[in-house]
Scaffold this motif. Structure first.
Motif, short mmCIF file in Angstrom:
data_model
loop_
_atom_site.label_atom_id
_atom_site.label_comp_id
_atom_site.label_asym_id
_atom_site.label_seq_id
_atom_site.Cartn_x
_atom_site.Cartn_y
_atom_site.Cartn_z
N MET A 195 0.84 -1.20 0.00
CA MET A 195 0.00 0.00 0.00
C MET A 195 0.87 1.25 0.00
O MET A 195 0.57 2.23 -0.68
N ASP A 196 1.95 1.21 0.76
CA ASP A 196 2.82 2.38 0.81
C ASP A 196 3.47 2.66 -0.53
O ASP A 196 3.86 3.78 -0.82
N LEU A 197 3.60 1.63 -1.34
CA LEU A 197 4.15 1.85 -2.67
C LEU A 197 3.05 2.04 -3.70
O LEU A 197 3.31 2.02 -4.89
N GLY A 198 1.82 2.17 -3.23
CA GLY A 198 0.74 2.52 -4.14
C GLY A 198 -0.17 1.39 -4.57
O GLY A 198 -1.16 1.62 -5.22
N ALA A 199 0.16 0.15 -4.23
CA ALA A 199 -0.69 -0.97 -4.64
C ALA A 199 -1.70 -1.28 -3.55
O ALA A 199 -1.52 -2.16 -2.73
N MET A 200 -2.79 -0.51 -3.56
CA MET A 200 -3.79 -0.61 -2.51
C MET A 200 -4.49 -1.96 -2.46
O MET A 200 -4.87 -2.43 -1.40
N THR A 201 -4.67 -2.56 -3.63
CA THR A 201 -5.50 -3.76 -3.67
C THR A 201 -4.90 -4.90 -2.86
O THR A 201 -5.63 -5.62 -2.18
N ILE B 132 7.03 -2.28 -12.09
CA ILE B 132 7.14 -1.11 -11.21
C ILE B 132 7.55 -1.56 -9.81
O ILE B 132 8.41 -0.95 -9.18
N TRP B 133 6.94 -2.63 -9.35
CA TRP B 133 7.27 -3.14 -8.02
C TRP B 133 8.75 -3.50 -7.94
O TRP B 133 9.44 -3.15 -6.98
N MET C 223 9.46 4.82 2.12
CA MET C 223 8.26 4.00 2.26
C MET C 223 8.57 2.53 1.96
O MET C 223 8.09 1.64 2.64
#
Lengths: 407, 347
Positions: free
Chosen positions: A132-138, A207-208, A392
């Motif tokens: 989530m901190d890297l933007g992948a909320m799901t 991206i990850w 993050m």
């Protein structure tokens, strides 16, 4: 507070003309809990990082010296609050070592299940929050789906979802419920597929990989110097797992692997945790297959083992046992003199309890070694030179919990 | 009836209808985003207000209106208050040149479904849309606080870099059509293939820029929640915050509309020629309008889908992608198009 503010000022005065001081936390979306970082920034780059801890200090060690061993069990729930069952187990084994008894085989097997469920639950949250901190909320919400299942099982085991207080000195508070076996088996069967799902979103995501590979590298020397343990140390390539090195609770009976990384970057820490979840399911599977029968709590006989509870039936029918029960839970169990240290392989690393007794019913000194405390110290070495966004990734991959860091 | 009066009446009508359409769509988009992301994350999402949560946007808007409007003490008042407006207005202005469908016939007069049929259509869009960045930058600066400042700096760098790529990516289209007028671009696609197929590289670049320009994941570094708290709008509350939100979603709609117009054939319906569509009269126009909107909605869904699937780029990676990949690829696309368009035998 004033000290912390002073630090801010110090950094501000100390810094060069062209840098800015940035206060991150204790209430920032990605310093989970109440971690505070004071950063010195040169544009996007971090020149200096000063972690400030202690906002969640509740004096756990001192509290432990003012309660009898049994009374202290609920306090251990609230340390690593993402894996309360694992803390319970760690504390119970330490106490048993001090008292000089051992839990019966069934209790040990139950404890292994508890510790591994705690590990899965903690790693799930760690992974979710990291993503989530890297933007992948799901990913975060997907992991909560499984954590929900684990919490329901914890509730069935201990009566509480969160503050489990499940272990007792000499065993467990109650027997492992029979109707949980099919549920747990189903969970163990399905869980690896769920892990595949998380991996499908992240492991080979360009991206990850870009955000985590080569970021936040902790060298083996740094890791050893700062006393890192658990997945963070193993990601550096050191095969250090207390379950293998000093098997307790019958961990030597089960077949599992200890995943290790190679470079010690954020990606390795992620991979190690993912693999550990799979190994934990393997362990639970084996425990379920070989669950011994017998008592779940070491009961006191008529004249020996005065430090553990007598049988409930005897308490209700026998005067001496009633007194004994009362004594166990109030204060007059006489502890043997001596000191013990027990390190438990908690989800986040080595959670150690040091207990010294000089007789009486309370520990004369209690010292807790929290893995997050050690992992957070390494931040000031690792973070400088990275971008703000990398913090993050580093925080997420180190997977700390302030409850156990500040204690 | 006087021709001038008719012209003004229809234009005013179009302005009212299209801007409201965009705003309502932006509001519904927020709801859509929440419901769709909920499905993706095995949740329910807001489903209490109205049927299936349809009235949720109204509830949200009401809430924003009634929230206390906090203006922190340290801000530069004038710019701080102006910034949200500067974000919303350009987004709404760009709607002026987007053709929503084939011309309607009202009282025997043809009324094109575009507010202003400018010859420089796309240039107008880029000129106005790039003003939107001022809102973000000023918000970051006027807040006089460090997280918004970082957000503002990131945003200005990112939007300016990607505007270059954006400009390069569409040049291929205008080389093929020979006109900057969006109606001509649609007409060219009705006669030939959609530019998404004949300009695949340009299409890809444009889609990437659409994400970057609207600060959407994976390029949402300016407001990256987990890094910069809320980026440039950290210090904003109440309706001012809502205006940023509106601006962002309206910009998303504008980009969806642009992509539909430039690359997905506008109101073109596959296998139906312009003449056939025209033969159906006003019904044909309506059908074209529906086709255009369907394409917009599909792209909006794509926006949402991407956001809830992949992580966020780091700021320097975003910039590297723009400058080191986007711009060379854009130039290459122009050169390749030029070679293809070269009359045979010139070389």
């Amino acid at each position: 507070m004033s000290d912390a503010r002073m630090l801010d000022v110090e950094i501000a005065e100390d810094r060069h003309e062209d840098t800015i001081a940035l206060n991150m936390g204790p209430q920032h979306p990605s310093t989970h809990g109440v971690l505070r970082l004071i950063l010195e920034l040169d544009g996007e780059e971090v020149c200096k990082c000063e972690p400030i801890i202690g906002y969640l200090h509740r004096g756990k060690e001192k509290v432990g010296e003012h309660h009898t061993l049994h009374q202290n069990i609920p306090y251990t729930d609230r340390m690593d609050y993402l894996a309360p069952l694992a803390n319970n187990v760690a504390y119970a084994i330490a106490c048993e070592k001090l008292v000089g008894i051992e839990a019966p085989p069934r209790a040990q097997a139950i404890r292994v299940i508890c510790a591994e469920l705690g590990r899965i639950s903690s790693h799930l949250l760690g992974l979710g929050a990291y993503a989530m901190d890297l933007g992948a909320m799901t990913v975060f919400l997907w992991t909560f789906r499984e954590r929900e299942a684990i919490y329901s099982m914890m509730e069935r085991i201990s009566g509480a979802r969160f503050t489990t207080s499940y272990t007792r000195i000499g065993g467990c508070a109650r027997d492992f419920p029979e109707d949980l076996f099919p549920k747990l088996e189903k969970f163990v069967r399905e869980f690896p597929h769920r892990v595949d799902e998380y991996e499908g979103l992240l492991t080979r995501n360009k991206i990850w990989v870009k955000r985590t590979q080569g970021v936040g590298v902790i060298t083996v020397e740094q890791a050893l110097q700062y006393g890192l343990t658990g997945p963070n140390l193993r990601a550096c390539g050191v095969e250090y797992d207390l379950r293998k090195l000093h098997p307790y609770s019958g961990y030597d009976l089960y077949d599992f692997e200890v995943p290790v990384g190679t470079t010690g970057d954020c990606y390795d820490r992620y991979m190690v945790r993912v693999e550990e979840m799979r190994q934990s399911t393997r362990i639970i599977e084996q425990v379920l297959d070989s669950m011994p029968s017998g008592p779940y709590l070491n009961r006191a006989g008529d004249d020996e083992l005065k430090s553990v509870q007598p049988e409930k039936k005897k308490v209700l029918t026998n005067m001496e046992s009633l007194i004994h029960q009362f004594m166990v839970f109030t204060d007059s169990v006489d502890l043997p003199h001596g000191e013990v240290y027990f390190g438990h392989e908690n989800p986040k690393g080595e959670l150690g309890f040091f207990l010294r007794s000089e007789g009486g019913s309370k520990a004369q000194r209690m010292r807790i070694r929290g893995p997050s405390f050690a992992s957070l110290q390494v931040l000031q070495e690792v973070v400088p030179g990275h971008m703000i966004s990398d913090i993050m990734a580093i925080l997420g991959s180190i997977d700390f919990v302030m409850g156990e860091c500040d204690r | 009836m006087n021709e001038t009066v008719f012209y003004f009446a229809t234009t005013l009508g179009k302005i009212v209808v299209f801007t409201h359409l965009a705003l309502i769509l932006a509001a519904l988009m927020v709801l859509g985003e929440r419901r769709i992301s909920a499905v993706m994350q095995s949740r329910l999402g807001p489903n209490r207000v109205g049927y299936g949560g349809l009235l949720q946007p109204i509830a949200d808007a009401l809430k924003f209106f009634f929230k206390e409007d906090v203006v922190p003490g340290q801000v530069e008042k004038v710019l701080y208050i102006l910034a949200p407006a500067i974000t919303v207005i350009p987004a709404l202005l760009t709607i002026a040149v987007i053709p929503f469908g084939p011309a309607l016939t009202i009282f025997g007069t043809e009324v094109p479904l575009v507010i202003a049929d400018l010859d420089i259509g796309i240039l107008f869009v880029f000129a106005i849309a790039s003003l939107g960045v001022y809102g973000v930058v000023l918000a970051g600066w006027a807040s006089n606080s460090r997280y918004p400042l970082l957000g503002g700096v990131r945003s200005s760098a990112q939007m300016i870099s990607y505007e270059l790529v954006l400009g390069l990516s569409v040049i291929g289209i205008f080389m093929s059509t020979g006109s900057l007028r969006l109606l001509d671009v649609v007409a060219a696609q009705q006669d030939g293939v959609w530019f998404a197929f004949s300009q695949p590289l340009g299409f890809l670049l444009f889609v990437i820029c659409a994400f970057a320009e609207t600060n959407r994941l994976p390029f949402d570094t300016p407001e990256a929640e987990t890094e910069l708290v809320a980026g440039y709008h950290t210090e904003y509350s109440s309706m001012k915050f809502a205006m940023f939100f509106m601006g962002e979603y309206t910009a998303m709609f504008v980009f969806a509309a642009l992509i539909s117009t430039l690359f997905l054939g506008g109101w073109d319906i596959p296998f139906v020629t312009a003449e056939q569509l025209a033969a159906w009269g006003n019904w044909g126009s309506l059908l074209g309008f529906v086709s255009f909107f369907t394409k917009c909605l599909c792209f909006m869904f794509f926006y949402i889908w991407v956001r809830w699937t992949i992580p966020r780029f780091r700021f320097d990676q975003t910039m590297a992608l723009g400058w080191k990949v986007g711009i060379p690829a854009g130039v290459a696309n122009i050169v390749a198009t030029a070679f293809i368009l070269l009359p045979p035998g010139t070389l």
